[in-house]
Design a protein around this motif. Structure first.
Motif, PDB file in Angstrom:
ATOM      1  N   ASP A  59      72.067  80.861 -32.723  1.00 25.46           N
ATOM      2  CA  ASP A  59      71.664  82.217 -32.372  1.00 25.46           C
ATOM      3  C   ASP A  59      70.285  82.190 -31.726  1.00 25.46           C
ATOM      4  OD1 ASP A  59      70.282  81.634 -34.752  1.00 25.46           O
ATOM      5  OD2 ASP A  59      70.144  83.739 -35.270  1.00 25.46           O
ATOM      6  N   GLY A  60      70.040  83.209 -30.912  1.00 25.86           N
ATOM      7  CA  GLY A  60      68.764  83.285 -30.223  1.00 25.86           C
ATOM      8  C   GLY A  60      68.517  84.678 -29.695  1.00 25.86           C
ATOM      9  N   ILE A  61      67.588  84.769 -28.775  1.00 31.48           N
ATOM     10  CA  ILE A  61      67.193  86.056 -28.211  1.00 31.48           C
ATOM     11  C   ILE A  61      67.463  86.068 -26.705  1.00 31.48           C
ATOM     12  CG2 ILE A  61      65.452  86.511 -29.991  1.00 31.48           C
ATOM     13  CD1 ILE A  61      63.340  85.522 -27.992  1.00 31.48           C
ATOM     14  N   SER A  62      67.278  87.224 -26.106  1.00 36.50           N
ATOM     15  CA  SER A  62      67.502  87.403 -24.674  1.00 36.50           C
ATOM     16  C   SER A  62      66.721  86.387 -23.854  1.00 36.50           C
ATOM     17  CB  SER A  62      67.074  88.816 -24.268  1.00 36.50           C
ATOM     18  OG  SER A  62      67.180  88.993 -22.875  1.00 36.50           O
ATOM     19  N   GLY A  63      67.394  85.744 -22.901  1.00 42.38           N
ATOM     20  CA  GLY A  63      66.763  84.799 -21.991  1.00 42.38           C
ATOM     21  C   GLY A  63      66.642  83.386 -22.515  1.00 42.38           C
ATOM     22  N   GLU A  64      66.884  83.174 -23.800  1.00 45.73           N
ATOM     23  CA  GLU A  64      66.787  81.838 -24.395  1.00 45.73           C
ATOM     24  C   GLU A  64      68.097  81.071 -24.164  1.00 45.73           C
ATOM     25  OE1 GLU A  64      65.867  79.920 -28.807  1.00 45.73           O
ATOM     26  OE2 GLU A  64      66.286  82.042 -28.632  1.00 45.73           O
ATOM     27  N   GLU A  65      67.995  79.792 -23.762  1.00 42.52           N
ATOM     28  CA  GLU A  65      69.195  78.974 -23.603  1.00 42.52           C
ATOM     29  C   GLU A  65      69.635  78.454 -24.968  1.00 42.52           C
ATOM     30  OE1 GLU A  65      70.365  75.969 -20.315  1.00 42.52           O
ATOM     31  OE2 GLU A  65      69.533  74.774 -21.962  1.00 42.52           O
ATOM     32  N   LEU A  66      70.890  78.699 -25.290  1.00 45.13           N
ATOM     33  CA  LEU A  66      71.491  78.184 -26.519  1.00 45.13           C
ATOM     34  C   LEU A  66      72.365  76.999 -26.151  1.00 45.13           C
ATOM     35  CD1 LEU A  66      72.538  81.583 -28.138  1.00 45.13           C
ATOM     36  CD2 LEU A  66      70.457  80.261 -28.528  1.00 45.13           C
ATOM     37  N   THR A  67      72.334  75.943 -26.960  1.00 47.05           N
ATOM     38  CA  THR A  67      73.082  74.719 -26.666  1.00 47.05           C
ATOM     39  C   THR A  67      73.744  74.208 -27.939  1.00 47.05           C
ATOM     40  OG1 THR A  67      71.479  74.121 -24.956  1.00 47.05           O
ATOM     41  CG2 THR A  67      72.925  72.380 -25.738  1.00 47.05           C
ATOM     42  N   ILE A  68      75.021  73.828 -27.807  1.00 49.80           N
ATOM     43  CA  ILE A  68      75.740  73.161 -28.896  1.00 49.80           C
ATOM     44  C   ILE A  68      76.444  71.953 -28.313  1.00 49.80           C
ATOM     45  CG2 ILE A  68      77.562  73.302 -30.627  1.00 49.80           C
ATOM     46  CD1 ILE A  68      77.025  76.267 -30.888  1.00 49.80           C
ATOM     47  N   SER A  69      76.237  70.788 -28.916  1.00 48.32           N
ATOM     48  CA  SER A  69      76.899  69.544 -28.495  1.00 48.32           C
ATOM     49  C   SER A  69      78.053  69.238 -29.443  1.00 48.32           C
ATOM     50  CB  SER A  69      75.897  68.388 -28.509  1.00 48.32           C
ATOM     51  OG  SER A  69      74.856  68.631 -27.596  1.00 48.32           O
ATOM     52  N   GLY A  70      78.861  68.265 -29.059  1.00 48.54           N
ATOM     53  CA  GLY A  70      79.978  67.832 -29.902  1.00 48.54           C
ATOM     54  C   GLY A  70      81.223  68.677 -29.739  1.00 48.54           C
ATOM     55  N   ILE A  71      81.340  69.347 -28.603  1.00 42.02           N
ATOM     56  CA  ILE A  71      82.523  70.173 -28.331  1.00 42.02           C
ATOM     57  C   ILE A  71      83.682  69.239 -27.982  1.00 42.02           C
ATOM     58  CG2 ILE A  71      83.460  72.045 -26.944  1.00 42.02           C
ATOM     59  CD1 ILE A  71      80.913  72.884 -28.413  1.00 42.02           C
ATOM     60  N   ALA A  72      84.830  69.452 -28.625  1.00 41.51           N
ATOM     61  CA  ALA A  72      85.997  68.586 -28.411  1.00 41.51           C
ATOM     62  C   ALA A  72      87.145  69.369 -27.778  1.00 41.51           C
ATOM     63  CB  ALA A  72      86.447  68.000 -29.753  1.00 41.51           C
ATOM     64  N   SER A  73      88.100  68.634 -27.251  1.00 33.30           N
ATOM     65  CA  SER A  73      89.295  69.241 -26.676  1.00 33.30           C
ATOM     66  C   SER A  73      89.976  70.111 -27.727  1.00 33.30           C
ATOM     67  CB  SER A  73      90.246  68.139 -26.208  1.00 33.30           C
ATOM     68  OG  SER A  73      91.407  68.705 -25.654  1.00 33.30           O
ATOM     69  N   GLY A  74      90.361  71.308 -27.328  1.00 30.67           N
ATOM     70  CA  GLY A  74      91.002  72.249 -28.239  1.00 30.67           C
ATOM     71  C   GLY A  74      90.040  73.234 -28.873  1.00 30.67           C
ATOM     72  N   ASN A  75      88.735  72.930 -28.822  1.00 32.74           N
ATOM     73  CA  ASN A  75      87.744  73.868 -29.365  1.00 32.74           C
ATOM     74  C   ASN A  75      87.641  75.085 -28.442  1.00 32.74           C
ATOM     75  OD1 ASN A  75      85.297  71.420 -30.495  1.00 32.74           O
ATOM     76  ND2 ASN A  75      87.089  72.147 -31.527  1.00 32.74           N
ATOM     77  N   THR A  76      87.355  76.225 -29.037  1.00 28.59           N
ATOM     78  CA  THR A  76      87.079  77.439 -28.279  1.00 28.59           C
ATOM     79  C   THR A  76      85.613  77.777 -28.485  1.00 28.59           C
ATOM     80  OG1 THR A  76      89.334  78.259 -28.552  1.00 28.59           O
ATOM     81  CG2 THR A  76      87.664  79.876 -27.974  1.00 28.59           C
TER      82      THR A  76
END
Length: 103
Positions: A59-76
């Motif tokens: 979670d973050g605020i307006s204008g902030e880049e959010l990043t999540i790694s480890g996304i796999a096939s089939g994830n939404t």
């Protein structure tokens, strides 16, 4: 019999979207999202689901880049923008993609 005609004036205007800018990508196992809004108490969420279960969230605020790694096939991966004062989602241009399922 007396009949009356009522004239109603209708004005059509462009919709007002609270989210003014949006960038959202999922590439090489990493999701990135940046959402810009003028709503003072807005909170932005980047969430990863595996099946129907929440796997990870940032979670973050307006204008902030959010990043999540480890996304796999089939994830939404989904992006949400909420007014935390009213606990309601912000209005978003329907042309913005807010959900991606990784192939």
């Amino acid at each position: 019999m007396l009949q009356y005609l009522t004239i109603i004036e209708i004005t059509v205007t462009e919709p007002v979207y609270e989210v003014s800018e949006m960038e959202f990508t999922v590439e090489n196992g990493t999701a990135k999202a940046t959402v810009v809004t003028d709503v003072e108490d807005a909170k932005i969420f980047l969430a990863v689901y595996e099946g129907g279960k929440l796997k990870n969230i940032q979670d973050g605020i307006s204008g902030e880049e959010l990043t999540i790694s480890g996304i796999a096939s089939g994830n939404t991966v989904k992006v949400f923008a909420w007014s935390m004062n009213d606990l309601v989602p912000l209005t978003i241009d329907p042309d913005y993609v807010m959900s991606i399922t990784v192939q």
